[in-house]
Structures are given as structure tokens and as C-alpha cells.
Design a protein around this motif. Sequence first.
Motif, PDB file in Angstrom:
ATOM      1  N   UNK A  19       0.835  -1.197   0.000  1.00 22.99           N
ATOM      2  CA  UNK A  19       0.000   0.000   0.000  1.00 22.99           C
ATOM      3  C   UNK A  19       0.867   1.242   0.000  1.00 22.99           C
ATOM      4  N   UNK A  20       0.770   2.031  -1.045  1.00 21.00           N
ATOM      5  CA  UNK A  20       1.619   3.220  -1.188  1.00 21.00           C
ATOM      6  C   UNK A  20       0.793   4.499  -1.102  1.00 21.00           C
ATOM      7  N   UNK A  42       7.954  -1.495  -2.768  1.00 22.13           N
ATOM      8  CA  UNK A  42       6.607  -0.990  -2.509  1.00 22.13           C
ATOM      9  C   UNK A  42       5.650  -1.615  -3.502  1.00 22.13           C
ATOM     10  N   UNK A  43       4.529  -2.144  -2.991  1.00 21.01           N
ATOM     11  CA  UNK A  43       3.555  -2.841  -3.828  1.00 21.01           C
ATOM     12  C   UNK A  43       2.212  -2.124  -3.717  1.00 21.01           C
ATOM     13  N   UNK A  61      15.024   1.684  -4.241  1.00 19.41           N
ATOM     14  CA  UNK A  61      13.558   1.589  -4.220  1.00 19.41           C
ATOM     15  C   UNK A  61      13.050   0.917  -5.484  1.00 19.41           C
ATOM     16  N   UNK A  62      12.185  -0.079  -5.304  1.00 22.00           N
ATOM     17  CA  UNK A  62      11.519  -0.737  -6.419  1.00 22.00           C
ATOM     18  C   UNK A  62      10.020  -0.661  -6.184  1.00 22.00           C
ATOM     19  N   UNK A  63       9.305  -0.083  -7.147  1.00 27.85           N
ATOM     20  CA  UNK A  63       7.849  -0.038  -7.091  1.00 27.85           C
ATOM     21  C   UNK A  63       7.313  -1.189  -7.918  1.00 27.85           C
ATOM     22  N   UNK A  67      -1.536  -6.380  -7.421  1.00 30.69           N
ATOM     23  CA  UNK A  67      -2.216  -6.768  -6.198  1.00 30.69           C
ATOM     24  C   UNK A  67      -1.224  -7.527  -5.318  1.00 30.69           C
ATOM     25  N   UNK A  68      -1.096  -7.109  -4.075  1.00 35.63           N
ATOM     26  CA  UNK A  68      -0.096  -7.716  -3.198  1.00 35.63           C
ATOM     27  C   UNK A  68      -0.303  -9.216  -3.007  1.00 35.63           C
TER      28      UNK A  68
END
Length: 154
Positions: A19-20, A42-43, A61-63, A67-68
Motif C-alpha cells: 500500500x503506497x 513498494x507494492x 527503491x523498487x515499485x 495486487x499484493x
Amino acid sequence: RLYDFTGKLPKEKVIVELGVRWGNSTLALLAAVNDSGGHLYSVDVLPASGDADGYLAGPTWTFILGDDMDVVKTWDKSIDHLFIDTTHKFEHTLSELREWGKWVKPEGIITLHDTSNVEVMRAITTFMEENVGKYELTNFEGSYGLGLLKKAFI
């Protein structure tokens, strides 16, 4: 608090944020990673927006857009700090704790936002009942309902 919790973890830490939204937690988590080592993943189901979009892009950082609960099916890294701030619904939060929690290292931590939300707290309580003696809960009610589960060294 997210910055402090993350900064105290081992240097080569893996942080996963579920959740970002506007990236407020992302900023704190990434600042800790940049200052003390590690990598933040971050997902979210929506593209990153606000402060997190572009401004934070970099080697630590990797975005991950998705859906997690789909992403966890292919996840392959041990996690030092898992931060959950998604739907705040009981079933979804409990599923995140169960599936993503499997990847949290012994003595790693899980933090959750909005523990004042009845469904979030019910998911935490259910998860702890399923894992008696494996986690210790500290709830920081004055910090926007921030809860911390520390995984025992088993």
C-alpha cells in the motif's frame, strides 16, 4: 517511528511496503533505507502518486504495480520489515499477515497502519492466535494507529 524501526535493522535489510497511496510511509521507509542500508519494495494496485512518484525512484527503491496477494505468489526474498497499509479489511489484512508474514525473518518486524480500525485489529488478533508465542505486539495508538509485531527467534 517507521524510520526508527527500519534504521535499527541489519544493514542489508529488505523492506516491503504493501500500500503506497501518496507515498507518505514510502518517504519514511526509503529515508531509513538510504541512511542505513537495504532496499525498499513498494507494492500497490495503483501507480505511485504524490511524493513517491519519480522523486523517490533510485537504486534503493523498487515499485511493483500489482495486487499484493498476487505478487506474494512469486515473492522470493526474506523480509526484515513488512509494512501493511492496504484495504484495512479483515480478510485481506489477515491474508497479508499469513502469506507475506511467512517471508519475515526471525526477529524481523511487521508494522500495520490504522490498528484503531476494528477489522485491522481483528486480523492482528486472529493472526496472533494462530501463531501463539511467535509474535509480540506493541500498539502505538498515538501514532495514527501504528502496530508493530516482532517475530520471535525460533
